[in-house]
Scaffold this active site. Structure first.
Site, PDB file in Angstrom:
ATOM      1  N   HIS A  33     -76.037  14.806  -4.826  1.00  0.00           N
ATOM      2  CA  HIS A  33     -76.571  15.810  -3.876  1.00  0.00           C
ATOM      3  C   HIS A  33     -78.104  15.802  -3.795  1.00  0.00           C
ATOM      4  O   HIS A  33     -78.701  16.764  -3.316  1.00  0.00           O
ATOM      5  CB  HIS A  33     -76.093  17.231  -4.228  1.00  0.00           C
ATOM      6  CG  HIS A  33     -74.614  17.399  -4.156  1.00  0.00           C
ATOM      7  ND1 HIS A  33     -73.912  17.374  -2.973  1.00  0.00           N
ATOM      8  CD2 HIS A  33     -73.695  17.592  -5.145  1.00  0.00           C
ATOM      9  CE1 HIS A  33     -72.628  17.544  -3.222  1.00  0.00           C
ATOM     10  NE2 HIS A  33     -72.471  17.676  -4.537  1.00  0.00           N
ATOM     11  N   SER A  35     -68.267  14.703  -3.612  1.00  0.00           N
ATOM     12  CA  SER A  35     -68.553  16.128  -3.479  1.00  0.00           C
ATOM     13  C   SER A  35     -69.236  16.381  -2.143  1.00  0.00           C
ATOM     14  O   SER A  35     -70.024  15.554  -1.688  1.00  0.00           O
ATOM     15  CB  SER A  35     -69.450  16.574  -4.633  1.00  0.00           C
ATOM     16  OG  SER A  35     -69.682  17.961  -4.591  1.00  0.00           O
ATOM     17  N   GLU A  54     -73.731  16.619   4.001  1.00  0.00           N
ATOM     18  CA  GLU A  54     -73.739  15.391   3.230  1.00  0.00           C
ATOM     19  C   GLU A  54     -72.515  15.313   2.332  1.00  0.00           C
ATOM     20  O   GLU A  54     -71.881  16.321   2.046  1.00  0.00           O
ATOM     21  CB  GLU A  54     -75.019  15.284   2.381  1.00  0.00           C
ATOM     22  CG  GLU A  54     -75.276  16.438   1.442  1.00  0.00           C
ATOM     23  CD  GLU A  54     -74.725  16.268   0.039  1.00  0.00           C
ATOM     24  OE1 GLU A  54     -74.208  15.178  -0.299  1.00  0.00           O
ATOM     25  OE2 GLU A  54     -74.810  17.216  -0.742  1.00  0.00           O
TER      26      GLU A  54
END
Length: 164
Positions: free
Chosen positions: A52, A100, A126
């Protein structure tokens, strides 16, 4: 040994999210939650990151779509990017396999009984390759699961939603 979850060109696939299952953050993503966002953004505007981190883009998405089980993704790591090259080797050896999602909640409800949040619509920004996914079933996989097991899991996910 089974097929590797990534090929020599850095292509891989798997589920970035699974519908109707509780994640470690207390969220349950509902079927259709990504539909509007995918229509507005398309796969080109949804970034592939590592952990992330917006400073760690590592690849591009070839396909992102909802199916009856969850958010199916097909992507490829960019060659000659040091982090992507390392990830290619780590994924091939099974050391990293988590996926994720990074999103902004648009519409959700919270069940008063158990307190879990149901995500009905999200703005997907994303999808990251991660070491520890919040949704344990969100993983890079060596090919799509057989249709029968997808159907069984979809039915189970639907039943789980009604039980909650």
């Amino acid at each position: 040994m089974g097929p590797l979850p990534i090929d020599a060109d850095g292509r891989f696939e798997g589920y970035a999210s699974v519908f109707g299952k509780l994640d470690d953050g207390g969220d349950i993503v509902m079927p259709g939650a990504f539909r509007r966002s995918l229509g507005l953004r398309g796969r080109h505007r949804i970034k592939m990151l590592f952990q992330h981190d917006p400073k760690e883009p590592v690849g591009t998405w070839d396909a992102i779509r909802e199916d009856d089980y969850g958010l199916w993704v097909e992507g490829r790591l960019v060659q000659d990017v040091p982090r992507a090259d390392a990830l290619r080797r780590l994924i091939a050896k099974g050391a990293v396999d988590g996926l994720s999602i990074g999103f902004r909640t648009i519409k959700s409800t919270r069940a008063s009984r158990e307190g879990h949040r149901r995500l009905w619509e999200v703005d997907l920004w994303e999808i990251s390759i991660v070491t520890f996914p919040m949704m344990d079933l969100a993983r890079i996989a060596p090919g799509k699961p057989p249709a029968s097991s997808r159907l069984e899991r979809s039915l189970q996910a639907a039943m789980d939603v009604f039980k909650q």
